[in-house]
Scaffold this motif. Structure first.
Motif, mmCIF file in Angstrom:
data_model
loop_
_atom_site.group_PDB
_atom_site.id
_atom_site.type_symbol
_atom_site.label_atom_id
_atom_site.label_comp_id
_atom_site.label_asym_id
_atom_site.label_seq_id
_atom_site.Cartn_x
_atom_site.Cartn_y
_atom_site.Cartn_z
ATOM 1 N N ASP A 22 0.806 -1.147 -0.128
ATOM 2 C CA ASP A 22 -0.028 -0.066 -0.003
ATOM 3 C C ASP A 22 0.977 1.264 -0.259
ATOM 4 O O ASP A 22 0.509 2.162 -0.646
ATOM 5 C CB ASP A 22 -0.855 -0.035 1.294
ATOM 6 C CG ASP A 22 -1.869 -1.092 1.132
ATOM 7 O OD1 ASP A 22 -2.195 -1.746 0.229
ATOM 8 O OD2 ASP A 22 -2.425 -1.706 2.240
ATOM 9 N N VAL A 23 1.878 1.243 0.828
ATOM 10 C CA VAL A 23 2.745 2.374 0.935
ATOM 11 C C VAL A 23 4.486 1.875 0.724
ATOM 12 O O VAL A 23 4.495 0.778 1.527
ATOM 13 C CB VAL A 23 2.589 3.313 2.307
ATOM 14 C CG1 VAL A 23 3.596 4.364 2.283
ATOM 15 C CG2 VAL A 23 1.275 3.430 2.468
ATOM 16 N N ARG A 204 0.634 9.296 -11.802
ATOM 17 C CA ARG A 204 0.640 8.465 -10.639
ATOM 18 C C ARG A 204 2.034 7.701 -10.852
ATOM 19 O O ARG A 204 2.294 7.305 -11.861
ATOM 20 C CB ARG A 204 -0.342 7.463 -10.531
ATOM 21 C CG ARG A 204 -1.591 7.942 -10.130
ATOM 22 C CD ARG A 204 -2.609 6.890 -9.947
ATOM 23 N NE ARG A 204 -2.510 5.805 -8.903
ATOM 24 C CZ ARG A 204 -2.896 6.331 -7.516
ATOM 25 N NH1 ARG A 204 -3.283 7.626 -7.313
ATOM 26 N NH2 ARG A 204 -2.390 5.450 -6.642
ATOM 27 N N GLY A 218 1.052 1.585 -3.771
ATOM 28 C CA GLY A 218 -0.293 2.608 -3.790
ATOM 29 C C GLY A 218 0.200 4.156 -3.807
ATOM 30 O O GLY A 218 -0.059 4.891 -4.499
ATOM 31 N N THR A 219 1.214 4.183 -2.626
ATOM 32 C CA THR A 219 1.690 5.557 -2.453
ATOM 33 C C THR A 219 3.178 5.460 -2.116
ATOM 34 O O THR A 219 3.715 4.380 -1.751
ATOM 35 C CB THR A 219 1.039 6.345 -1.035
ATOM 36 O OG1 THR A 219 -0.187 6.274 -1.352
ATOM 37 C CG2 THR A 219 1.609 7.552 -0.831
ATOM 38 N N LYS A 339 2.662 17.010 -0.513
ATOM 39 C CA LYS A 339 2.159 16.869 -1.851
ATOM 40 C C LYS A 339 3.387 17.266 -2.891
ATOM 41 O O LYS A 339 3.840 18.242 -2.679
ATOM 42 C CB LYS A 339 1.016 17.139 -2.222
ATOM 43 C CG LYS A 339 -0.181 16.598 -1.251
ATOM 44 C CD LYS A 339 -1.491 17.088 -1.888
ATOM 45 C CE LYS A 339 -2.636 16.232 -0.992
ATOM 46 N NZ LYS A 339 -3.839 17.089 -1.244
ATOM 47 N N GLU A 343 0.298 12.753 -7.905
ATOM 48 C CA GLU A 343 -0.877 12.499 -6.779
ATOM 49 C C GLU A 343 -0.449 11.529 -5.562
ATOM 50 O O GLU A 343 -0.878 11.712 -4.574
ATOM 51 C CB GLU A 343 -2.259 12.196 -7.355
ATOM 52 C CG GLU A 343 -2.529 11.076 -7.813
ATOM 53 C CD GLU A 343 -3.806 10.792 -8.482
ATOM 54 O OE1 GLU A 343 -4.644 10.001 -8.170
ATOM 55 O OE2 GLU A 343 -4.031 11.775 -9.444
ATOM 56 N N ASN A 344 0.384 10.412 -6.168
ATOM 57 C CA ASN A 344 0.584 9.464 -5.038
ATOM 58 C C ASN A 344 2.162 9.394 -4.625
ATOM 59 O O ASN A 344 2.537 8.390 -4.411
ATOM 60 C CB ASN A 344 0.056 8.165 -5.658
ATOM 61 C CG ASN A 344 0.860 7.493 -6.667
ATOM 62 O OD1 ASN A 344 1.599 8.458 -7.404
ATOM 63 N ND2 ASN A 344 1.037 6.463 -6.927
ATOM 64 N N HIS A 346 4.833 11.538 -2.084
ATOM 65 C CA HIS A 346 4.870 12.577 -1.480
ATOM 66 C C HIS A 346 6.531 12.891 -0.899
ATOM 67 O O HIS A 346 7.434 11.717 -0.950
ATOM 68 C CB HIS A 346 4.207 12.715 -0.211
ATOM 69 C CG HIS A 346 2.641 12.290 -0.672
ATOM 70 N ND1 HIS A 346 1.926 12.841 -1.592
ATOM 71 C CD2 HIS A 346 1.619 11.474 0.184
ATOM 72 C CE1 HIS A 346 0.694 12.583 -1.457
ATOM 73 N NE2 HIS A 346 0.518 11.708 -0.387
ATOM 74 N N THR A 370 -0.855 10.731 3.787
ATOM 75 C CA THR A 370 -1.022 9.351 3.259
ATOM 76 C C THR A 370 -2.429 8.552 3.452
ATOM 77 O O THR A 370 -3.138 8.229 2.654
ATOM 78 C CB THR A 370 0.228 8.501 3.505
ATOM 79 O OG1 THR A 370 1.481 9.139 3.293
ATOM 80 C CG2 THR A 370 0.336 6.991 2.576
ATOM 81 N N GLY A 373 -5.300 11.734 2.299
ATOM 82 C CA GLY A 373 -5.233 12.405 1.256
ATOM 83 C C GLY A 373 -5.232 14.061 1.438
ATOM 84 O O GLY A 373 -4.824 14.739 0.527
#
Ligand code: PYC
Length: 403
Positions: A22-23, A204, A218-219, A339, A343-344, A346, A370, A373
């Motif tokens: 996910d991250v 992305r 994901g991020t 940000k 968008e994903n 940081h 995260t 958002g």
């Protein structure tokens, strides 16, 4: 394995890299590990921390361990105050002693102009509820009786900004504590895992290419401090940052002489005594840009000359170690946090020499961003976008390091 050894392990062995997380956090320093730790509070546990070297091998292991919140701008003061407050409770939160010695911080003033600047800083600090005030030579003498405050010096001491909540902490304990907490929460720590590229489709990042394979994400969070521009370049996000070195060194252990942090912008020095008894001292940031963490003889000559003016009794103390850490300097000396145009993706960058002080609050706010958002109010002033909108937050001269 015997139970006793199992219990003594700080975190799990490095697992195989999974195909997807996910991250993905790039950088296993204090910021990356803290972010993984706080992500758990949002229920996000499918997290990988990718570290090229060993954890804490970058700025987290090469700083001066000073914590403080007496910054120049209201935005900076509020932000670092939140960090000091988290540090105050960190041993309890992590159930791991991070050895925060909160014994005060003195920024010396050697001229009328410096006294004026200190008074200004004290006002900004107090408006943010931070304990910070200007004191005179008599009180300085009480707080640092071993320091030479005579008038027959190159830079006589006229006063100081006194910041009681400031102090020093064990940097490796912070790294280990966050790593242990992140691991216990399910995050995977991957040392020896170098990021070679980022795959981007439109707005992305889809995957992170490493020396151990490619992982989907994901991020993606860039927490690589001195190397942050290199990682951001892989994403096609230019950062207005230059990377320099800051050097520091320690003497052999001597008897307890000093239990406040001493800083002088005019002499370009900061000095503290570690819990072990070493005098830890540093000087200004080097003006050239480099990724080579190599020290110089000039630094040792300059720093010892100035420190000996303040502490002549160290004349015969031997130097034991010196080091250089990378500092990622932004144009206004405030961080670039939050940000980017992707968008994903940081960032936590632009820390100059302030990064280690900010670790817990970076972790907490980046985790919140995260998970939700939304940019937390505390870090909104530090968005990358400010350089395009002329909203600078100048922390120029808020330290003794020529920035
Ligand atoms: O900002 O306190 C500070 C600092 C000390 C050494 C480098 N930065």
């Amino acid at each position: 394995m015997l139970d006793i050894f199992r219990k003594r392990r700080m975190w799990r062995r490095r697992p195989e890299l999974k195909d997807s997380y996910d991250v993905v956090i790039i950088g296993g320093g204090s910021h990356g590990l803290a972010t993984a730790y706080y992500l758990r509070q949002h229920g996000i546990t499918n997290v990988a921390i990718l570290e090229r070297n060993y954890i804490g091998s970058g700025a987290a292991g090469r700083n001066t361990t000073i914590l403080r919140s007496n910054y120049k701008t209201p935005e900076g003061a509020r932000f670092y105050d939140a960090s000091v407050k988290l540090y105050e409770g960190l041993s309890q939160d992590l159930d791991f002693n991070v050895m925060f010695s909160q014994h005060g911080h003195l920024t010396l003033a050697h001229s009328d102009r410096a006294l004026f600047v200190m008074a200004n800083r004290a006002e900004v600090n107090r408006l943010a509820g931070i304990d910070s005030r200007v004191i005179g030579p008599a009180e300085i003498k009480e707080l640092a009786p071993a320091m030479y405050v005579g008038e027959d010096t190159t830079y006589p001491i006229l006063g100081a900004l006194y910041h009681p909540p400031g102090g020093i902490i064990r940097h490796d304990a912070v790294v280990w504590g966050f790593a242990r907490g992140a691991d216990a929460g399910g995050a995977e720590i991957h040392p020896g895992t170098e990021v070679l590229g980022l795959e981007r489709t439109g707005d992305r990042i889809t995957a992170v290419r490493t020396n151990r394979g490619t992982v989907r994400a994901g991020t993606v969070l860039n927490c690589t401090a001195g190397w942050s521009t290199l990682i951001c370049d892989m994403a096609g996000v230019p950062l207005p940052i230059t990377t320099h070195i800051l050097q520091a060194c320690v003497t052999e252990c001597v008897k307890p002489l000093l239990d406040v942090v001493i800083v002088s912008s005019q002499m370009h020095v900061y000095v503290s005594q570690t819990d072990r008894g070493e005098f830890l001292m540093g000087s200004e940031i080097e003006p050239w840009t480099t990724y080579r963490m190599q020290g110089t003889l000039n630094f040792l000559q300059d720093v010892t000359r100035h420190v000996l003016e303040l502490f002549p009794q160290l004349e015969r103390a031997r130097l034991m170690r010196s080091w250089a850490g990378l500092c990622d300097l932004s144009p206004d000396y405030s961080p670039i946090l939050g940000k980017t145009e992707i968008e994903n993706f940081h960032v936590s960058a632009g820390w100059g020499t302030y990064g280690f002080k900010a670790a817990p609050i970076v972790g907490k706010t980046l985790a919140e961003l995260t998970a939700t958002g939304r940019t937390p109010d505390l870090i909104a002033p530090f968005e990358l976008e400010r350089f395009y909108e002329d909203r600078l937050v100048s922390e120029l001269a808020a330290a003794a390091v020529s920035h």
